[in-house]
Design an enzyme around this catalytic site. Sequence first.
Site, short mmCIF file in Angstrom:
data_model
loop_
_atom_site.label_atom_id
_atom_site.label_comp_id
_atom_site.label_asym_id
_atom_site.label_seq_id
_atom_site.Cartn_x
_atom_site.Cartn_y
_atom_site.Cartn_z
N CYS A 13 36.60 38.14 45.15
CA CYS A 13 36.74 36.87 45.85
C CYS A 13 35.58 36.77 46.84
CB CYS A 13 38.07 36.84 46.59
SG CYS A 13 38.31 35.45 47.71
N ASN A 14 34.79 35.73 46.73
CA ASN A 14 33.64 35.56 47.63
C ASN A 14 34.08 35.43 49.08
OD1 ASN A 14 30.91 34.90 45.95
ND2 ASN A 14 32.70 34.20 44.82
N THR A 15 35.13 34.66 49.33
CA THR A 15 35.59 34.45 50.70
C THR A 15 36.09 35.76 51.30
OG1 THR A 15 36.21 32.17 50.21
CG2 THR A 15 37.23 33.19 52.13
N TYR B 118 41.97 31.29 49.86
CA TYR B 118 41.57 32.01 51.08
C TYR B 118 40.53 31.21 51.87
CZ TYR B 118 43.75 36.47 49.56
OH TYR B 118 44.62 37.46 49.18
N GLY B 119 39.78 30.38 51.17
CA GLY B 119 38.63 29.70 51.78
C GLY B 119 38.97 28.78 52.92
N CYS C 159 32.27 31.10 44.08
CA CYS C 159 33.70 31.36 44.06
C CYS C 159 34.04 31.85 42.67
CB CYS C 159 34.48 30.08 44.39
SG CYS C 159 36.28 30.24 44.18
N ASP D 171 42.13 39.15 44.04
CA ASP D 171 41.55 37.84 44.35
C ASP D 171 42.65 36.96 44.91
OD1 ASP D 171 39.75 35.64 44.39
OD2 ASP D 171 40.56 34.93 42.49
#
Length: 262
Positions: free
Chosen positions: A73-75, A42-43, A183, A10
């Site tokens: 990690c969603n992004t 990261y977003g 997130c 992440d």
Amino acid sequence: MKKQPIGIFDSGIGGTSIWKEVIKLLAKENTIYLADSKNAPYGEKSTEEIISLCVKNTELLISKGCKLIIVACNTATTNAIDYLRKNYTIPFIGIEPAIKPAALLSKTGAIGILATKGTLTSELFEKTTANYTKNITTIEQDGEGLVQLIENGKLNSQKLNELLNSYIKPMLNYNIDHLVLGCTHYPYLIPQIKKIVGKNVVIIDSGEAVARQTKAILEKHHLMLTSQKKSKHLFYTNIETNVLSEILSDVLVKFTVEKLDF
């Protein structure tokens, strides 16, 4: 191969919320976790930068013998999972905001989504939203600044609470009954969020679903470890270890946290 660890990475400590669900369901498994806190969040990065960071993390986990990788990690998932799956043979588990269950369960026809800019502007997010929210009002909010505060150990700071209130209270004006946390850092804010939204809004994150999917993929590939007495859990961070160690202070299993430049 069964004794090889599950790899998880992440953009920092947020993915530990996923890790905790994984070890709860898969207690026998060994894990290696990478907290890329040096490059968080990261977003706010470009797709090219995100893919490059994901490749770096993936190759480190593969070099350490991981049998499966969770992109916690969603992004990273929404921007890089397709690239990773095309370029590596190891199985990948991705993280997506739980829009589908929120939309299906909503009674008011309105849901809120709190996520990073990188997730909200990704092609995968747009496709998922289009598929499941045709008759649903979605209120999307970029949680700018939240990840940095969590990474700095300021979970209960006044600044964090001010940001949460400014992001979530306007959603309540649309009569949302579900709030999707997009997130993996955000589940650590659930106690504060509950105080803002009250009892009529259901908070949804992806942790349990990811753990179940991980189990399913391990079984599919005959990689599940079931006979081990003591599992090993190793955490690497590329900044100082104190915040990561603190976020893991409620964990009952033994683990090791080390600083590693990656």
